[in-house]
Motif scaffolding. Structure first.
Motif, PDB file in Angstrom:
ATOM      1  N   LEU A  13       0.830  -1.212   0.000  1.00 52.40           N
ATOM      2  CA  LEU A  13       0.000   0.000   0.000  1.00 52.40           C
ATOM      3  C   LEU A  13       0.862   1.258   0.000  1.00 52.40           C
ATOM      4  N   THR A  14       1.854   1.296   0.895  1.00 60.12           N
ATOM      5  CA  THR A  14       2.680   2.505   0.973  1.00 60.12           C
ATOM      6  C   THR A  14       3.421   2.715  -0.338  1.00 60.12           C
ATOM      7  N   SER A  15       3.893   1.648  -0.958  1.00 62.63           N
ATOM      8  CA  SER A  15       4.672   1.863  -2.182  1.00 62.63           C
ATOM      9  C   SER A  15       3.783   2.295  -3.354  1.00 62.63           C
ATOM     10  N   VAL A  16       2.609   1.674  -3.507  1.00 67.34           N
ATOM     11  CA  VAL A  16       1.800   2.105  -4.662  1.00 67.34           C
ATOM     12  C   VAL A  16       1.265   3.528  -4.478  1.00 67.34           C
ATOM     13  N   GLN A  72       6.888  11.765 -10.319  1.00 68.45           N
ATOM     14  CA  GLN A  72       6.993  13.192 -10.631  1.00 68.45           C
ATOM     15  C   GLN A  72       8.181  13.841  -9.937  1.00 68.45           C
ATOM     16  N   GLU A  73       9.076  13.001  -9.439  1.00 70.18           N
ATOM     17  CA  GLU A  73      10.299  13.453  -8.772  1.00 70.18           C
ATOM     18  C   GLU A  73      10.025  14.247  -7.504  1.00 70.18           C
ATOM     19  N   GLN A  74       8.837  14.029  -6.912  1.00 68.56           N
ATOM     20  CA  GLN A  74       8.529  14.647  -5.615  1.00 68.56           C
ATOM     21  C   GLN A  74       8.977  13.679  -4.519  1.00 68.56           C
ATOM     22  N   TYR A  75      10.296  13.500  -4.405  1.00 68.12           N
ATOM     23  CA  TYR A  75      10.805  12.439  -3.540  1.00 68.12           C
ATOM     24  C   TYR A  75      10.447  12.628  -2.071  1.00 68.12           C
ATOM     25  N   ILE A  76      10.658  13.850  -1.601  1.00 71.59           N
ATOM     26  CA  ILE A  76      10.438  14.096  -0.166  1.00 71.59           C
ATOM     27  C   ILE A  76       8.980  13.804   0.182  1.00 71.59           C
ATOM     28  N   ILE A  77       8.074  14.373  -0.612  1.00 71.36           N
ATOM     29  CA  ILE A  77       6.656  14.169  -0.329  1.00 71.36           C
ATOM     30  C   ILE A  77       6.310  12.691  -0.427  1.00 71.36           C
ATOM     31  N   GLY A  78       6.814  12.040  -1.474  1.00 77.03           N
ATOM     32  CA  GLY A  78       6.525  10.625  -1.685  1.00 77.03           C
ATOM     33  C   GLY A  78       6.995   9.776  -0.520  1.00 77.03           C
ATOM     34  N   ILE A  79       8.248   9.969  -0.151  1.00 78.72           N
ATOM     35  CA  ILE A  79       8.800   9.154   0.936  1.00 78.72           C
ATOM     36  C   ILE A  79       8.106   9.474   2.255  1.00 78.72           C
ATOM     37  N   LEU A 134       5.124  10.528   2.645  1.00 74.73           N
ATOM     38  CA  LEU A 134       3.782   9.949   2.597  1.00 74.73           C
ATOM     39  C   LEU A 134       3.826   8.458   2.924  1.00 74.73           C
ATOM     40  N   ALA A 135       4.796   7.776   2.321  1.00 75.60           N
ATOM     41  CA  ALA A 135       4.921   6.335   2.563  1.00 75.60           C
ATOM     42  C   ALA A 135       5.170   6.056   4.041  1.00 75.60           C
ATOM     43  N   LEU A 136       6.108   6.793   4.620  1.00 77.77           N
ATOM     44  CA  LEU A 136       6.439   6.560   6.030  1.00 77.77           C
ATOM     45  C   LEU A 136       5.237   6.871   6.918  1.00 77.77           C
ATOM     46  N   ALA A 137       4.553   7.986   6.616  1.00 77.39           N
ATOM     47  CA  ALA A 137       3.404   8.371   7.439  1.00 77.39           C
ATOM     48  C   ALA A 137       2.306   7.313   7.360  1.00 77.39           C
ATOM     49  N   ILE A 196       9.745   1.303   0.010  1.00 78.07           N
ATOM     50  CA  ILE A 196      10.497   2.290  -0.776  1.00 78.07           C
ATOM     51  C   ILE A 196      11.719   1.640  -1.412  1.00 78.07           C
ATOM     52  N   LEU A 197      12.435   0.850  -0.582  1.00 77.01           N
ATOM     53  CA  LEU A 197      13.624   0.182  -1.101  1.00 77.01           C
ATOM     54  C   LEU A 197      13.264  -0.794  -2.220  1.00 77.01           C
ATOM     55  N   TYR A 198      12.129  -1.457  -2.034  1.00 76.82           N
ATOM     56  CA  TYR A 198      11.690  -2.444  -3.016  1.00 76.82           C
ATOM     57  C   TYR A 198      11.402  -1.796  -4.363  1.00 76.82           C
ATOM     58  N   MET A 199      10.706  -0.642  -4.307  1.00 73.71           N
ATOM     59  CA  MET A 199      10.410   0.089  -5.547  1.00 73.71           C
ATOM     60  C   MET A 199      11.682   0.532  -6.227  1.00 73.71           C
ATOM     61  N   ALA A 200      12.606   1.037  -5.413  1.00 74.08           N
ATOM     62  CA  ALA A 200      13.850   1.555  -5.977  1.00 74.08           C
ATOM     63  C   ALA A 200      14.674   0.420  -6.582  1.00 74.08           C
ATOM     64  N   ARG A 201      14.610  -0.730  -5.923  1.00 76.89           N
ATOM     65  CA  ARG A 201      15.402  -1.862  -6.389  1.00 76.89           C
ATOM     66  C   ARG A 201      14.824  -2.462  -7.680  1.00 76.89           C
ATOM     67  N   LEU A 202      13.506  -2.689  -7.698  1.00 77.02           N
ATOM     68  CA  LEU A 202      12.887  -3.405  -8.816  1.00 77.02           C
ATOM     69  C   LEU A 202      12.298  -2.489  -9.867  1.00 77.02           C
ATOM     70  N   ASN A 203      12.352  -1.177  -9.585  1.00 77.98           N
ATOM     71  CA  ASN A 203      11.827  -0.211 -10.536  1.00 77.98           C
ATOM     72  C   ASN A 203      10.327  -0.409 -10.762  1.00 77.98           C
ATOM     73  N   ALA A 204       9.650  -0.947  -9.759  1.00 75.31           N
ATOM     74  CA  ALA A 204       8.212  -1.167  -9.913  1.00 75.31           C
ATOM     75  C   ALA A 204       7.542  -1.222  -8.552  1.00 75.31           C
ATOM     76  N   ALA A 205       6.264  -0.784  -8.511  1.00 70.70           N
ATOM     77  CA  ALA A 205       5.439  -1.002  -7.330  1.00 70.70           C
ATOM     78  C   ALA A 205       4.362  -1.981  -7.751  1.00 70.70           C
ATOM     79  N   ASP A 206       4.345  -3.120  -7.081  1.00 71.85           N
ATOM     80  CA  ASP A 206       3.521  -4.234  -7.553  1.00 71.85           C
ATOM     81  C   ASP A 206       2.580  -4.664  -6.440  1.00 71.85           C
ATOM     82  N   PRO A 207       1.258  -4.520  -6.646  1.00 70.06           N
ATOM     83  CA  PRO A 207       0.322  -4.861  -5.563  1.00 70.06           C
ATOM     84  C   PRO A 207       0.255  -6.361  -5.290  1.00 70.06           C
TER      85      PRO A 207
END
Lengths: 505, 326
Positions: free
Chosen positions: B75-78, B86-93, B95-98, B224-235
């Motif tokens: 859920l957090t990754s998708v 959109q390169e909004q890294y800070i907001i994205g990360i 959001l995921a952590l929150a 987050i690490l998973y997305m960065a590693r696999l270049n995908a967010a997969d439900p």
């Protein structure tokens, strides 16, 4: 005493049992007869429990011989002893709370319907249960769920459960430790019935006053050895105590009464789970007892004060601060301590070392920056080991391995370490031997002398009368009397605790 | 515990890991015993299993379980994927952590304040989170993230892959937190005896809630690490995480009875699981059989613990260890 072989039930010859580091039984010889209540007396660690556990097949003996009705037996398992007609009722009861009385009595040996193996004959089970209950004069419906019974009633069910097998010997380990006087009378009546049926009874108790009432013979043990057997009716109490402890206990209760200091606790119309409209006060330097029957709402009141159970209405002031809702965390911060009745389940983390338990109520004070400090923890633990005379080689020992008295000392140390000034003791000496009891009374006296306010819940009338400044008697959730020290007597307490109970029964 | 039991307890896991590695090195040296394979297993696969198993370990130490971490990861990754694209890294990360913290908090509240059994509470959150993830994505991958973000997953520092480094740092933090702080003490204490802990003036409820919050946070970090590693967010990936992390935690020596276990043991347990999976992949074992094998490891761990307890009780009754002489 003349020895008639036809009355001989169990004879033990030179029984020994070695536990690591301690010879739990050393060459013990004793005999138990049919239709006799044989009391085993001794401090904790004297070997009474080990002895009866060997008789009941819980432990196996290392050396020696056991004869049952003249022929040698060697029990390897509990089941062997059960089949030979020996039953044991442990201090901690062994019932299924959700099941009915009848189901508990017949658990594992339910009667089956004729021609239908595996199908339980419920009618027969209930009628048989009713008959057994009747036989003991216990007025209970066999369909009642066990959890709805009082501890005393549950104990009756245990007795009936034992009787449902054909037993020859019934072992009772401290059966009265949580019973009130009236319930004890009932139990004794039942014991007399069992006696008249020729059943032998081994009775372990710390309560001296009961022994003369119910016992026939009394055997005294100390440090794993058999000391002596005396006639219960003619024994000299002082001599017996001396034999038991190996030294004279000058005075069990010690109390130097001081003039009470500042008001520490004042409750105003407090209501909760099983108590209503309670207004009591405790002053610094005072020992105030809550007396009454089991189920009178005393423990519930204590737990509500500490914030473990909810306060439904009313409030209290503690050290001048008004409280309407509390949590144990806040109460601890306010300087309140609570020593629960059930030490093992609620007072201690049994699997953790002594020192961890001692700092557990003062983690913030001891480790103000969140970092544990082993050296500091050991130092504090050692301090209390010496001060409280906890019998242990070191404070890294797991609490589970200590005796009841020493466990209680760890609980007390825990609250001393937290520097609490209002201390609630719920049954402080339950299941503790006489030597350690005296130490705990001395300690309560010392705490009061140092200005702590103490609220003690106790069902032992002796200690209520022995060490209290004032007593509140509770009955059915309400405070019905406040008695000052000069008005205190066991008779007075009992009459307040049960008055009116007869017509409600 | 007796000497034998404690030795068994301590070294059996390392021994098991050693046997797996030694056995495979003999059986399939050309595929298994290569730098390639070891670096894939240790630096790319193990970190995720380890991170998720840390959370499972904390939950099980408090006598609970956390079934929801895998789906919180999803859920957090998708949900943060759009911002990352959109390169909004800070907001994205952030959001995921929150979100991770929120899910963990909900678990904690359900368990400690509402009084739901941990299995049921986290089961509920698991499917709530997973359902939301599927609704949001329509069951599709979200892929192709900017290289800056991907460098978190594939980059190295002084030759050490980021994934391994981050996992190691988190291990240090958790080891410190569980072993050397009052929080750790409260956590173990609550695991052994919740009521006695509460009656010592400790808020066992808050302690347990905090554990589930940490788990939510761990799941979000892993996501987050998973997305960065696999270049995908997969439900669709949440399932194996739960299974593997329970297996890794138990084989790592944490007990369902509460109060016992450590994150260090879990690192070993996780390595055992990833090496077993790797071995089975090399041997061409199908994923369905792999599931069966990992499931069996859970059963095996429970049996191992029971055996250890049996041996130690046996030792007691034979008089090797002191207990109750009353």
């Amino acid at each position: 005493m003349p020895l008639d072989k036809t009355f001989e039930l169990v004879e033990l010859k030179n029984i020994s049992k070695q536990f690591p580091g301690v010879l739990a039984l050393n060459n013990v010889s004793m005999d138990f007869r049919k239709g006799e209540v044989h009391v085993l007396l001794g401090e904790n660690g004297a070997g009474k429990s080990t002895l009866v556990k060997i008789i009941a097949g819980v432990y196996t003996k290392d050396k020696g011989e056991m004869l049952l009705e003249g022929s040698p037996v060697d029990f390897k398992r509990i089941r062997d002893a059960q089949e030979a007609g020996i039953a044991i009722i442990h201090q901690e009861l062994n019932l299924l709370p959700e099941r009915s009385i009848a189901q508990n009595i017949f658990v594992g040996k339910e009667p089956e319907k004729k021609g239908l193996p595996g199908i339980i004959d419920k009618k027969k089970m209930i009628s048989d249960s009713a008959e057994l209950l009747q036989r003991l004069g216990v007025d209970l419906n066999p369909n009642t769920q066990v959890k709805k019974l009082s501890i005393a009633q549950q104990q009756m069910v245990e007795v009936v459960k034992a009787l449902s097998r054909n037993i020859k010997l019934l072992i009772m380990d401290e059966p009265t430790s949580s019973l009130t006087k009236k319930e004890i009378d009932k139990l004794f009546e039942i014991i007399r019935k069992l006696k008249s049926d020729g059943i032998g009874i081994i009775y372990i108790s710390h309560r001296m006053d009961e022994i003369q009432r119910i016992g026939d013979r009394v055997s005294i043990m100390r440090d794993g050895e058999y000391i002596d057997t005396v006639d219960a009716k003619t024994m000299n109490m002082d001599e017996v105590i001396t034999k038991m402890v190996g030294r004279k206990i000058e005075q069990l209760y010690s109390r130097r009464y001081n003039a009470p200091g500042k008001l520490v606790l004042q409750t105003n119309g407090l209501c909760g789970l099983r108590f209503r409209n309670v207004s009591i006060s405790v002053h610094a330097g005072e020992v105030v007892a809550l007396s009454g029957l089991i189920g009178a709402g005393r423990s519930e009141l204590a737990k509500a004060l500490f914030g473990y159970d909810p306060i439904e209405a009313g409030s209290y002031t503690l050290f001048g601060e008004k409280v309407t809702r509390a949590t144990p965390k806040e109460s601890t911060r306010r300087g309140m301590a609570f020593l629960p009745e059930d030490r093992k389940a609620e007072g201690l983390i049994l699997q953790m070392p002594i020192k961890n338990n001692i700092v557990s109520a003062s983690l913030k004070k001891v480790f103000p920056n969140f970092l544990l400090n082993n050296a500091k923890e050991t130092r504090i633990g050692e301090h209390y080991r010496r001060e409280m005379r906890i019998a242990t080689p070191n404070v890294d020992k797991i609490v589970q391995e200590l005796s009841g008295g020493n466990q209680q000392k760890v609980v007390i140390s825990k609250w001393l370490a937290s520097e609490s000034k209002f201390i609630i003791f719920d049954e402080p000496t339950r299941g503790i031997d006489i030597g350690a009891k005296a130490e705990i009374y001395q300690l309560i006296d010392r705490l009061a002398g140092e200005g702590s306010a103490i609220l003690m819940i106790s069902s032992e009338l002796g200690e209520v009368v022995g060490i209290s400044d004032r007593v509140y008697v509770m009955r059915e959730g309400e405070v019905v009397a406040e008695l000052k020290r000069d008005k205190l007597s066991q008779e007075e307490l009992v009459s307040w605790a049960v008055r009116g109970a007869a017509k409600n029964d | 515990m007796s000497k034998l039991a404690s030795i068994l307890d301590k070294y059996s896991r390392i021994l098991l890991l050693f046997f797996i590695i030694a056995g495979m090195s003999l059986l399939k040296p050309e595929a298994f015993l290569t730098y390639e394979n070891f670096s894939t297993v240790i630096f790319q696969q193990a970190p995720f299993t380890i991170l998720m198993s840390f959370g499972m370990t904390l939950a099980i130490i408090t006598k609970g379980i956390d079934k929801s971490m895998g789906s919180i990861l999803v859920l957090t990754s998708v949900l943060c994927a759009a911002f990352i694209k959109q390169e909004q890294y800070i907001i994205g990360i952030a959001l995921a952590l929150a979100l991770g913290i929120l899910c963990g908090f909900l678990n904690g509240i359900l368990i400690t304040r509402v009084g739901v059994a941990p299995f049921i509470a986290t089961y509920g959150i698991e499917y709530t989170a997973l359902g939301l993830a599927f609704v949001y994505t329509g069951g599709q991958y979200i892929y192709d993230f900017p290289p800056v973000f991907r460098s978190i997953g594939i980059g190295t520092v002084f030759g050490i892959p980021n994934l391994a480094l981050i996992t190691f740092l988190i291990f240090i933090v958790l080891y410190f937190l569980t072993r050397m702080t009052t929080f750790g003490r409260r956590m173990y204490s609550a695991g052994f005896n919740f009521n006695a802990t509460t009656l010592s003036g400790i808020s066992a409820k808050n302690t347990v809630t905090l554990v589930y919050i940490i788990n939510g946070l761990l799941a979000a970090v892993a996501g987050i690490l998973y997305m960065a590693r696999l270049n995908a967010a997969d439900p669709g990936i949440s399932g194996n995480f739960t299974l593997d992390s329970i297996a890794a935690t138990l084989i790592g020596g944490t007990s369902f009875g509460g109060g016992k276990g450590s994150v260090a043991g879990t690192v070993i347990g996780s390595l055992i699981i990833v090496f077993i999976r790797n071995s089975m992949n090399i041997m061409g074992v199908s994923t369905t059989w792999q599931q069966t094998a990992v499931g069996f490891i859970i059963v095996f761990s429970i049996l191992l613990e029971a055996a250890t307890r049996y041996i130690s009780n046996k030792a007691k009754s034979l008089g090797m260890v002191s207990i109750d002489a009353g």
